[in-house]
Each structure stands twice: as C-alpha cells, then as structure tokens.
Design a protein around this motif. Structure first.
Motif, PDB file in Angstrom:
ATOM      1  N   PHE A   1      57.716  37.159  36.656  1.00 15.85           N
ATOM      2  CA  PHE A   1      56.268  37.197  36.452  1.00 15.85           C
ATOM      3  C   PHE A   1      55.557  35.998  37.052  1.00 15.85           C
ATOM      4  O   PHE A   1      54.362  36.039  37.299  1.00 15.85           O
ATOM      5  CB  PHE A   1      55.936  37.296  34.961  1.00 15.85           C
ATOM      6  CG  PHE A   1      56.252  38.638  34.381  1.00 15.85           C
ATOM      7  CD1 PHE A   1      55.419  39.721  34.602  1.00 15.85           C
ATOM      8  CD2 PHE A   1      57.401  38.828  33.643  1.00 15.85           C
ATOM      9  CE1 PHE A   1      55.719  40.961  34.076  1.00 15.85           C
ATOM     10  CE2 PHE A   1      57.703  40.063  33.114  1.00 15.85           C
ATOM     11  CZ  PHE A   1      56.859  41.140  33.338  1.00 15.85           C
ATOM     12  N   SER A   2      56.275  34.923  37.313  1.00 16.06           N
ATOM     13  CA  SER A   2      55.643  33.726  37.862  1.00 16.06           C
ATOM     14  C   SER A   2      55.241  33.905  39.324  1.00 16.06           C
ATOM     15  O   SER A   2      54.492  33.110  39.867  1.00 16.06           O
ATOM     16  CB  SER A   2      56.556  32.514  37.704  1.00 16.06           C
ATOM     17  OG  SER A   2      57.744  32.700  38.434  1.00 16.06           O
ATOM     18  N   SER A   3      55.690  34.972  39.969  1.00 10.59           N
ATOM     19  CA  SER A   3      55.331  35.183  41.376  1.00 10.59           C
ATOM     20  C   SER A   3      53.896  35.652  41.538  1.00 10.59           C
ATOM     21  O   SER A   3      53.347  35.584  42.621  1.00 10.59           O
ATOM     22  CB  SER A   3      56.279  36.200  42.021  1.00 10.59           C
ATOM     23  OG  SER A   3      56.127  37.469  41.403  1.00 10.59           O
ATOM     24  N   GLY A   4      53.280  36.124  40.493  1.00 11.02           N
ATOM     25  CA  GLY A   4      51.881  36.492  40.596  1.00 11.02           C
ATOM     26  C   GLY A   4      51.439  37.512  39.568  1.00 11.02           C
ATOM     27  O   GLY A   4      51.918  38.642  39.569  1.00 11.02           O
ATOM     28  N   THR A   5      50.548  37.088  38.687  1.00 12.98           N
ATOM     29  CA  THR A   5      49.941  37.963  37.698  1.00 12.98           C
ATOM     30  C   THR A   5      48.526  37.455  37.465  1.00 12.98           C
ATOM     31  O   THR A   5      48.319  36.250  37.344  1.00 12.98           O
ATOM     32  CB  THR A   5      50.728  37.939  36.365  1.00 12.98           C
ATOM     33  OG1 THR A   5      52.090  38.255  36.627  1.00 12.98           O
ATOM     34  CG2 THR A   5      50.176  38.932  35.368  1.00 12.98           C
ATOM     35  N   VAL A   6      47.565  38.357  37.400  1.00 14.14           N
ATOM     36  CA  VAL A   6      46.186  37.983  37.104  1.00 14.14           C
ATOM     37  C   VAL A   6      45.731  38.734  35.853  1.00 14.14           C
ATOM     38  O   VAL A   6      46.322  39.749  35.474  1.00 14.14           O
ATOM     39  CB  VAL A   6      45.225  38.260  38.286  1.00 14.14           C
ATOM     40  CG1 VAL A   6      45.589  37.413  39.491  1.00 14.14           C
ATOM     41  CG2 VAL A   6      45.200  39.734  38.643  1.00 14.14           C
TER      42      VAL A   6
ATOM     43  N   THR B   1      44.762  42.663  29.421  1.00  9.55           N
ATOM     44  CA  THR B   1      45.326  43.511  30.469  1.00  9.55           C
ATOM     45  C   THR B   1      45.731  42.606  31.623  1.00  9.55           C
ATOM     46  O   THR B   1      44.906  41.874  32.173  1.00  9.55           O
ATOM     47  CB  THR B   1      44.316  44.563  30.951  1.00  9.55           C
ATOM     48  OG1 THR B   1      43.917  45.352  29.824  1.00  9.55           O
ATOM     49  CG2 THR B   1      44.912  45.457  32.024  1.00  9.55           C
ATOM     50  N   CYS B   2      47.017  42.646  31.959  1.00 10.65           N
ATOM     51  CA  CYS B   2      47.580  41.826  33.030  1.00 10.65           C
ATOM     52  C   CYS B   2      47.914  42.719  34.218  1.00 10.65           C
ATOM     53  O   CYS B   2      48.390  43.848  34.039  1.00 10.65           O
ATOM     54  CB  CYS B   2      48.859  41.142  32.549  1.00 10.65           C
ATOM     55  SG  CYS B   2      48.644  40.107  31.092  1.00 10.65           S
ATOM     56  N   VAL B   3      47.703  42.193  35.410  1.00  8.71           N
ATOM     57  CA  VAL B   3      47.953  42.933  36.645  1.00  8.71           C
ATOM     58  C   VAL B   3      48.865  42.109  37.539  1.00  8.71           C
ATOM     59  O   VAL B   3      48.521  40.970  37.892  1.00  8.71           O
ATOM     60  CB  VAL B   3      46.629  43.236  37.383  1.00  8.71           C
ATOM     61  CG1 VAL B   3      46.875  43.910  38.713  1.00  8.71           C
ATOM     62  CG2 VAL B   3      45.705  44.068  36.507  1.00  8.71           C
ATOM     63  N   PRO B   4      50.044  42.655  37.906  1.00  7.70           N
ATOM     64  CA  PRO B   4      50.880  41.947  38.879  1.00  7.70           C
ATOM     65  C   PRO B   4      50.116  41.827  40.203  1.00  7.70           C
ATOM     66  O   PRO B   4      49.418  42.769  40.588  1.00  7.70           O
ATOM     67  CB  PRO B   4      52.107  42.841  39.034  1.00  7.70           C
ATOM     68  CG  PRO B   4      52.002  43.894  38.008  1.00  7.70           C
ATOM     69  CD  PRO B   4      50.606  43.924  37.503  1.00  7.70           C
ATOM     70  N   PHE B   5      50.249  40.691  40.853  1.00  2.00           N
ATOM     71  CA  PHE B   5      49.400  40.435  42.017  1.00  2.00           C
ATOM     72  C   PHE B   5      50.208  39.795  43.137  1.00  2.00           C
ATOM     73  O   PHE B   5      51.040  38.925  42.894  1.00  2.00           O
ATOM     74  CB  PHE B   5      48.262  39.496  41.605  1.00  2.00           C
ATOM     75  CG  PHE B   5      47.059  39.560  42.490  1.00  2.00           C
ATOM     76  CD1 PHE B   5      46.121  40.564  42.339  1.00  2.00           C
ATOM     77  CD2 PHE B   5      46.875  38.612  43.476  1.00  2.00           C
ATOM     78  CE1 PHE B   5      45.003  40.621  43.152  1.00  2.00           C
ATOM     79  CE2 PHE B   5      45.759  38.661  44.302  1.00  2.00           C
ATOM     80  CZ  PHE B   5      44.818  39.667  44.133  1.00  2.00           C
ATOM     81  N   ASN B   6      49.952  40.240  44.348  1.00  2.00           N
ATOM     82  CA  ASN B   6      50.577  39.664  45.540  1.00  2.00           C
ATOM     83  C   ASN B   6      49.546  38.749  46.188  1.00  2.00           C
ATOM     84  O   ASN B   6      48.612  39.213  46.832  1.00  2.00           O
ATOM     85  CB  ASN B   6      51.004  40.774  46.501  1.00  2.00           C
ATOM     86  CG  ASN B   6      51.715  40.241  47.714  1.00  2.00           C
ATOM     87  OD1 ASN B   6      51.461  39.123  48.165  1.00  2.00           O
ATOM     88  ND2 ASN B   6      52.614  41.040  48.264  1.00  2.00           N
ATOM     89  N   PHE B   7      49.711  37.444  46.005  1.00  4.36           N
ATOM     90  CA  PHE B   7      48.737  36.490  46.524  1.00  4.36           C
ATOM     91  C   PHE B   7      48.802  36.358  48.044  1.00  4.36           C
ATOM     92  O   PHE B   7      47.829  35.952  48.667  1.00  4.36           O
ATOM     93  CB  PHE B   7      48.908  35.132  45.846  1.00  4.36           C
ATOM     94  CG  PHE B   7      48.426  35.138  44.422  1.00  4.36           C
ATOM     95  CD1 PHE B   7      47.073  35.059  44.141  1.00  4.36           C
ATOM     96  CD2 PHE B   7      49.323  35.258  43.372  1.00  4.36           C
ATOM     97  CE1 PHE B   7      46.612  35.085  42.835  1.00  4.36           C
ATOM     98  CE2 PHE B   7      48.877  35.286  42.062  1.00  4.36           C
ATOM     99  CZ  PHE B   7      47.521  35.198  41.792  1.00  4.36           C
ATOM    100  N   ALA B   8      49.923  36.725  48.654  1.00  2.09           N
ATOM    101  CA  ALA B   8      50.044  36.635  50.120  1.00  2.09           C
ATOM    102  C   ALA B   8      49.084  37.606  50.801  1.00  2.09           C
ATOM    103  O   ALA B   8      48.548  37.298  51.873  1.00  2.09           O
ATOM    104  CB  ALA B   8      51.484  36.922  50.547  1.00  2.09           C
TER     105      ALA B   8
END
Length: 127
Positions: free
Chosen positions: A36-41, A93-100
């Motif tokens: 989860f540390s790779s990206g969640t907003v 509500t959490c959303v996995p996110f790709n910051f790249a």
C-alpha cells in the motif's frame, strides 16, 4: 490526543479527528503492508460526531475494519471510543494510485488479500 487539538469550547476540535483516523489507517496498512505504500489517495471522508471529547491524557481507542472492496477502491470504517464510550463513527474511501502516470489503479491480488484480513464478519471485511 494533543493539548493543541482542543478548540475554544475546550473539547477536541472536529478537524483533529482526521489526523486520528489517518494515524490509525497508516498503522493498519502502510506500516505493516508494503504494497500500500506505493500509492494510495483519499477520495472521501465521512464522520459522525456522537459526543464531545474533552482533553485528558488517556488515549482514544479506534477500531477499524474494511467494509467494501471494489476494483479500484476500498472503504475503511472506524469507531472512536473515549474512556469506553463511542464518540464518533467514520468512513474513508481509499483509492490505489499510480503516481508515475498520475492516475488511479486497480487493486492487486496481494492488496485484496491484505484487505480481506481486515474484513468485517457481516460484510466480509473487520480488524
């Protein structure tokens, strides 16, 4: 609670609850599960304040569980207790996110497995 969390009415300010929820959520997921540390907003917060809380040195107790898991989001539910009494209920509500690429992404199977471990018995998701 921090002394600075109090407002002019001598109870914990409603804005401080967001920090409490965040601390519990980070401890639940990000400190324990690297995926989860790779990206969640955060897409949404919802809080029902049931009783005012006056500052004291004893910590609040938060119970967290997963209520919903969708393709690209999940909902964390909370109950906040002060000296054994429920004082608030909340949801994030959490959303996995790709910051790249600056876009939401779908949950991985590994993440779904982690979330299932925090599932409420009634909804399939509680921890």
């Amino acid at each position: 609670m921090r002394w600075s969390d109090m407002d002019a009415y001598r109870h914990i300010n409603n804005g401080a609850y967001l920090a409490y929820l965040e601390q519990a959520r980070v401890a639940m997921f990000f400190d324990r599960h690297e995926t989860f540390s790779s990206g969640t907003v955060i897409a949404r917060h919802e809080i029902d304040y049931l009783r005012p809380v006056v500052y004291h040195p004893q910590p609040l107790r938060l119970e967290l569980w997963i209520e919903k898991v969708r393709g690209a989001s999940f909902t964390v539910r909370y109950e906040v207790f002060d000296l054994g009494r429920i004082v608030a209920r909340a949801a994030t509500t959490c959303v996995p996110f790709n910051f790249a690429i600056d876009r939401p992404r779908r949950l991985t199977e590994e993440e779904r497995g982690v979330l299932a471990g925090y599932a409420d018995e009634e909804t399939g998701a509680h921890a």
